[in-house]
Design a protein around this motif. Structure first.
Motif, mmCIF file in Angstrom:
data_model
loop_
_atom_site.group_PDB
_atom_site.id
_atom_site.type_symbol
_atom_site.label_atom_id
_atom_site.label_comp_id
_atom_site.label_asym_id
_atom_site.label_seq_id
_atom_site.Cartn_x
_atom_site.Cartn_y
_atom_site.Cartn_z
ATOM 1 N N LEU A 12 0.831 -1.209 0.000
ATOM 2 C CA LEU A 12 0.000 0.000 0.000
ATOM 3 C C LEU A 12 0.863 1.256 0.000
ATOM 4 C CD1 LEU A 12 -2.717 1.420 0.163
ATOM 5 C CD2 LEU A 12 -2.727 1.003 2.635
ATOM 6 N N GLU A 13 1.967 1.226 0.733
ATOM 7 C CA GLU A 13 2.891 2.370 0.749
ATOM 8 C C GLU A 13 3.443 2.625 -0.655
ATOM 9 O OE1 GLU A 13 3.665 4.443 3.029
ATOM 10 O OE2 GLU A 13 3.211 3.554 4.981
ATOM 11 N N ASP A 14 3.776 1.563 -1.371
ATOM 12 C CA ASP A 14 4.261 1.712 -2.742
ATOM 13 C C ASP A 14 3.199 2.351 -3.633
ATOM 14 O OD1 ASP A 14 6.722 0.719 -2.148
ATOM 15 O OD2 ASP A 14 6.481 -1.191 -3.188
ATOM 16 N N LEU A 15 1.958 1.937 -3.443
ATOM 17 C CA LEU A 15 0.867 2.515 -4.223
ATOM 18 C C LEU A 15 0.723 4.005 -3.921
ATOM 19 C CD1 LEU A 15 -1.522 1.828 -6.157
ATOM 20 C CD2 LEU A 15 -2.942 1.627 -4.103
ATOM 21 N N ALA A 16 0.882 4.362 -2.641
ATOM 22 C CA ALA A 16 0.757 5.760 -2.242
ATOM 23 C C ALA A 16 1.891 6.621 -2.788
ATOM 24 C CB ALA A 16 0.715 5.861 -0.714
ATOM 25 N N GLN A 17 3.066 6.035 -2.974
ATOM 26 C CA GLN A 17 4.224 6.799 -3.419
ATOM 27 C C GLN A 17 4.443 6.767 -4.925
ATOM 28 O OE1 GLN A 17 7.807 5.889 -1.254
ATOM 29 N NE2 GLN A 17 6.798 5.937 0.733
ATOM 30 N N ARG A 18 4.123 5.612 -5.554
ATOM 31 C CA ARG A 18 4.467 5.464 -6.972
ATOM 32 C C ARG A 18 3.336 4.903 -7.825
ATOM 33 N NH1 ARG A 18 8.969 3.849 -4.100
ATOM 34 N NH2 ARG A 18 8.317 1.664 -4.116
ATOM 35 N N GLY A 19 2.166 4.743 -7.246
ATOM 36 C CA GLY A 19 1.063 4.134 -7.983
ATOM 37 C C GLY A 19 0.564 4.979 -9.141
ATOM 38 N N GLU A 20 0.106 4.316 -10.189
ATOM 39 C CA GLU A 20 -0.488 4.999 -11.342
ATOM 40 C C GLU A 20 -1.952 5.320 -11.035
ATOM 41 O OE1 GLU A 20 1.164 5.916 -13.933
ATOM 42 O OE2 GLU A 20 3.062 4.913 -13.398
ATOM 43 N N ARG A 21 -2.456 6.402 -11.652
ATOM 44 C CA ARG A 21 -3.836 6.808 -11.391
ATOM 45 C C ARG A 21 -4.832 5.720 -11.780
ATOM 46 N NH1 ARG A 21 -4.210 13.234 -13.117
ATOM 47 N NH2 ARG A 21 -2.525 13.960 -11.748
ATOM 48 N N GLU A 22 -4.575 5.056 -12.885
ATOM 49 C CA GLU A 22 -5.483 3.995 -13.325
ATOM 50 C C GLU A 22 -5.501 2.858 -12.297
ATOM 51 O OE1 GLU A 22 -3.053 5.268 -15.038
ATOM 52 O OE2 GLU A 22 -4.048 6.400 -16.639
ATOM 53 N N GLN A 23 -4.350 2.556 -11.748
ATOM 54 C CA GLN A 23 -4.242 1.504 -10.747
ATOM 55 C C GLN A 23 -4.994 1.892 -9.481
ATOM 56 O OE1 GLN A 23 -0.243 0.900 -9.283
ATOM 57 N NE2 GLN A 23 -0.547 -1.311 -9.085
ATOM 58 N N ILE A 24 -4.860 3.146 -9.073
ATOM 59 C CA ILE A 24 -5.559 3.629 -7.879
ATOM 60 C C ILE A 24 -7.058 3.646 -8.112
ATOM 61 C CG2 ILE A 24 -5.895 5.648 -6.402
ATOM 62 C CD1 ILE A 24 -2.897 6.266 -6.870
ATOM 63 N N ALA A 25 -7.479 4.079 -9.298
ATOM 64 C CA ALA A 25 -8.907 4.113 -9.620
ATOM 65 C C ALA A 25 -9.517 2.718 -9.589
ATOM 66 C CB ALA A 25 -9.116 4.762 -10.984
ATOM 67 N N ALA A 26 -8.748 1.727 -10.020
ATOM 68 C CA ALA A 26 -9.253 0.354 -10.052
ATOM 69 C C ALA A 26 -9.497 -0.197 -8.648
ATOM 70 C CB ALA A 26 -8.274 -0.539 -10.810
ATOM 71 N N HIS A 27 -8.812 0.356 -7.665
ATOM 72 C CA HIS A 27 -8.944 -0.126 -6.282
ATOM 73 C C HIS A 27 -9.515 0.959 -5.368
ATOM 74 C CE1 HIS A 27 -6.666 -3.813 -7.150
ATOM 75 N NE2 HIS A 27 -5.894 -3.053 -7.893
ATOM 76 N N ALA A 28 -10.231 1.914 -5.954
ATOM 77 C CA ALA A 28 -10.728 3.065 -5.185
ATOM 78 C C ALA A 28 -11.654 2.641 -4.051
ATOM 79 C CB ALA A 28 -11.440 4.033 -6.115
ATOM 80 N N GLU A 29 -12.511 1.672 -4.291
ATOM 81 C CA GLU A 29 -13.462 1.240 -3.262
ATOM 82 C C GLU A 29 -12.735 0.681 -2.048
ATOM 83 O OE1 GLU A 29 -17.320 -1.760 -2.753
ATOM 84 O OE2 GLU A 29 -16.517 -1.293 -4.743
ATOM 85 N N ALA A 30 -11.751 -0.154 -2.289
ATOM 86 C CA ALA A 30 -10.975 -0.722 -1.176
ATOM 87 C C ALA A 30 -10.203 0.364 -0.453
ATOM 88 C CB ALA A 30 -10.022 -1.793 -1.698
ATOM 89 N N LEU A 31 -9.632 1.302 -1.189
ATOM 90 C CA LEU A 31 -8.866 2.387 -0.567
ATOM 91 C C LEU A 31 -9.772 3.274 0.283
ATOM 92 C CD1 LEU A 31 -6.548 3.334 -3.561
ATOM 93 C CD2 LEU A 31 -5.849 2.257 -1.412
ATOM 94 N N ASP A 32 -11.000 3.531 -0.200
ATOM 95 C CA ASP A 32 -11.950 4.309 0.597
ATOM 96 C C ASP A 32 -12.208 3.637 1.942
ATOM 97 O OD1 ASP A 32 -12.205 6.295 -1.214
ATOM 98 O OD2 ASP A 32 -14.250 5.831 -1.833
ATOM 99 N N ARG A 33 -12.364 2.320 1.918
ATOM 100 C CA ARG A 33 -12.611 1.596 3.174
ATOM 101 C C ARG A 33 -11.386 1.646 4.083
ATOM 102 N NH1 ARG A 33 -15.579 -2.057 -0.274
ATOM 103 N NH2 ARG A 33 -13.730 -3.359 -0.534
#
Length: 234
Positions: free
Chosen positions: A123-144
């Motif tokens: 998750l830290e890697d996603l927060a630092q280097r994640g692509e927007r498309e990748q974050i959008a694909a997991h937005a629901e889980a990240l919101d939780r």
């Protein structure tokens, strides 16, 4: 002093007894020692020396903590399972992002500490280097995860949503402006500023008065309803 009194050969072979002899001969009547560092420091080091503290500490550590463990009790994983991030030794992240997010959402179970730590690194890697498309694909889980019990998980999730730069994430970020952890609050503020491009943050300051903070939060809600009229925002 010991070198001059006893000679190099004797010092090397019998240094502890010579040191103890010197300390006992200079001890004050009240049991303390005086020196350049002052009474408390000199006394502490003298007592530690006389107790052979280093030898005892090392022997106790060897008995209590086998190889690969810190004295604090936290395990050091094998070299292949760790990496250096931001100057710190951390677990190597898991390869599966979806699995990591699912694990962080589930209740913590005994024996899962190392696996959850690796998931947090993902998750830290996603927060630092994640692509927007990748974050959008997991937005629901990240919101939780912005509501997770662990502040470090909430912080990483908030940073990831901020990196996503999506208006859909704004309600979750506004909600974190009232988080109990100051770092999470600051990350949420930074993310909202980046998405909205409002550098004034509607006057929101984490350490301001409660009235001012609530007024700023309400302005954030009003702004979101204005830019996304079809979205629901409490």
């Amino acid at each position: 002093t010991l070198l001059e009194a006893e000679g190099t050969t004797v010092l090397k072979s019998n240094w502890y007894h010579l040191g103890a002899k010197l300390l006992l001969s200079t001890q004050k009547e009240d049991g303390s020692w005086e020196g350049n560092a002052g009474n408390p420091a000199e006394t502490c080091f003298a007592v530690l020396f006389l107790l052979r503290s280093m030898k005892k500490s090392l022997s106790r550590s060897a008995e209590r903590f086998p190889e690969g463990l810190l004295a604090a009790g936290r395990g050091i994983p094998p070299a292949q399972d760790v990496r250096v991030r931001s100057g710190q030794v951390t677990p190597r992240p898991l390869d599966d992002l979806a699995q990591s997010l699912a694990l962080l959402q589930s209740p913590a179970l005994p024996g899962q500490e190392a696996h959850r730590a690796a998931a947090l690194e993902t998750l830290e890697d996603l927060a630092q280097r994640g692509e927007r498309e990748q974050i959008a694909a997991h937005a629901e889980a990240l919101d939780r995860l912005t509501k997770a019990s662990q502040p470090e998980v909430r912080l990483a999730a908030v940073k990831a949503l901020g990196r996503g730069r999506s208006f859909e994430h704004v309600p979750a970020l506004i909600d974190r402006l009232e988080d109990a952890d100051l770092e999470v609050v600051l990350a949420a503020r930074e993310a909202l500023v980046a998405i909205s491009r409002r550098s004034d943050a509607f006057g929101f300051e984490p350490q301001g008065s409660a009235t001012a903070r609530q007024a700023a939060i309400e302005k954030w809600h009003e702004w979101y309803r204005a830019v996304c009229p079809d979205a629901q925002s409490e």
